[in-house]
Design an enzyme around this catalytic site. Structure first.
Site, PDB file in Angstrom:
ATOM      1  N   CYS A  99      34.339  38.997  47.481  1.00 21.13           N
ATOM      2  CA  CYS A  99      33.086  38.485  48.539  1.00 21.13           C
ATOM      3  C   CYS A  99      33.957  37.432  48.695  1.00 21.13           C
ATOM      4  O   CYS A  99      34.716  36.205  47.758  1.00 21.13           O
ATOM      5  CB  CYS A  99      31.848  37.756  47.757  1.00 21.13           C
TER       6      CYS A  99
ATOM      7  N   CYS B 169      29.148  37.575  56.363  1.00 18.03           N
ATOM      8  CA  CYS B 169      29.913  38.561  55.093  1.00 18.03           C
ATOM      9  C   CYS B 169      31.182  37.800  55.324  1.00 18.03           C
ATOM     10  O   CYS B 169      31.760  38.202  56.697  1.00 18.03           O
ATOM     11  CB  CYS B 169      29.334  40.341  55.108  1.00 18.03           C
TER      12      CYS B 169
END
Length: 321
Positions: A75, A225
């Site tokens: 991430c 993201c």
């Protein structure tokens, strides 16, 4: 008492749990249940739980538990916030963080705005191979700028793992309806991406200037993201050389703000280098007993605000297009 943080990178929101401070670390099932509960019910929710563990090779190890309890390989936005946490904990500005797929270089960057600390993180490994995403489409080994009428009739798609799987399409204007429909389709049982995929639509605004929105696997729509913006930046550099200046960073706008990416292309595209630079904002501190954490009892929390969100919103206002 255990202290957690609520944090965000470009309003991609997470809770950070440093397991190294616990007398007894949570097991995988406890982490899954706590992540689902925190992300659904506490402080307006979040997109995931970032878990810090000890590492034999690096300053720390990061695990990413999505809002639905699934685990992601990486991430990018979350890594920036974990990097800040470790930087402040150990008083270091450059180090490595272990993730599921690789050990990544991270470094403190110049603040994005007054009161908005930033970090630069490596995004790797990179793969275009169908086995690493994985995907299945007409026995193709790669999917690069390819028309896929089964997805949408008038768009081309590129698939890149960094290492999270991403499907990217450059569009004149981002349609949330089409992005949401395709994201849901490819993250339900389907013949193309058996493990699901993050889907990003990107609008090219100018030279080295993009807007990206992502439907994230295991989460749904997110404000940003990090690996999606990084993969999109690589696809942009490869496919739109007329708008890409390799000497400069790329400004990537998103519904939660803006990040910078740095793409260094290599003749072998998988050996290209990617860095993601952006805010690492801590919005809340949360205290809970270790017993309550192990038993997923989140009713008795001591919560305090840091005040950093006000500075971040001032930054967002300053970059409004």
């Amino acid at each position: 008492m255990v202290k957690l943080l609520k944090v965000h990178g470009s309003e991609n929101k997470f809770f950070i749990l440093d397991q190294t401070l616990l007398e007894t670390p949570l097991n995988d099932n406890e982490l899954k249940n706590v992540a689902i509960n925190f992300c659904a019910n506490i402080l307006g929710g979040a997109d995931g739980l970032l878990v810090i563990d000890t590492s034999e090779r690096c300053l720390g190890k990061m695990r990413v538990i999505n809002a639905d309890g699934s685990e992601a390989k990486m991430c990018g936005n979350g890594l920036r916030t974990v990097s800040r946490y470790l930087s402040e904990k150990y008083q270091l500005d450059e180090f490595k963080v272990e993730t599921m797929a690789s050990d990544l270089d991270v470094a403190k960057a110049t603040d994005f705005y007054q009161g908005v600390p930033a970090f630069s993180v490596e995004i790797s490994p990179i793969s275009f191979n169908q086995t690493d995403l994985p995907f299945s489409y007409h026995n193709e080994d790669e999917m690069i700028d390819q028309k896929i009428p089964e997805f949408l009739p008038d768009q081309s798609f590129t698939a890149i793992a960094v290492p999270n799987p991403h499907l990217i399409s450059f569009v004149p204007e981002v349609s949330q309806l089409e992005l949401g429909d395709l994201g849901q389709k490819l993250n339900a049982p389907n013949e193309f991406f058996p493990e699901g995929v993050n889907v990003s639509f990107s609008q090219i605004l100018d030279t080295n200037k993009l807007f990206v929105q992502t439907y994230e696997r295991g989460v749904g729509f997110t404000n940003a993201c990090g690996t999606g913006m990084s993969a999109t930046s690589l696809a942009f550099a490869l496919l739109h050389s007329d708008k890409f200046n390799p000497a400069e960073e790329i400004s990537v706008y998103n519904p939660g703000g803006m990040v910078k990416t740095k793409v260094t292309l290599n003749q072998t595209k998988e050996k290209s280098q990617l860095r993601l630079i952006g805010n690492a904002t801590f919005t809340h501190e949360i205290e809970i007993s270790e017993f309550a954490l192990h038993n997923n009892q989140l009713t008795d929390l001591n919560v305090s605000e840091t005040g950093e969100e006000k500075d971040y919103q001032a930054f967002v206002k300053s970059i409004a297009q």
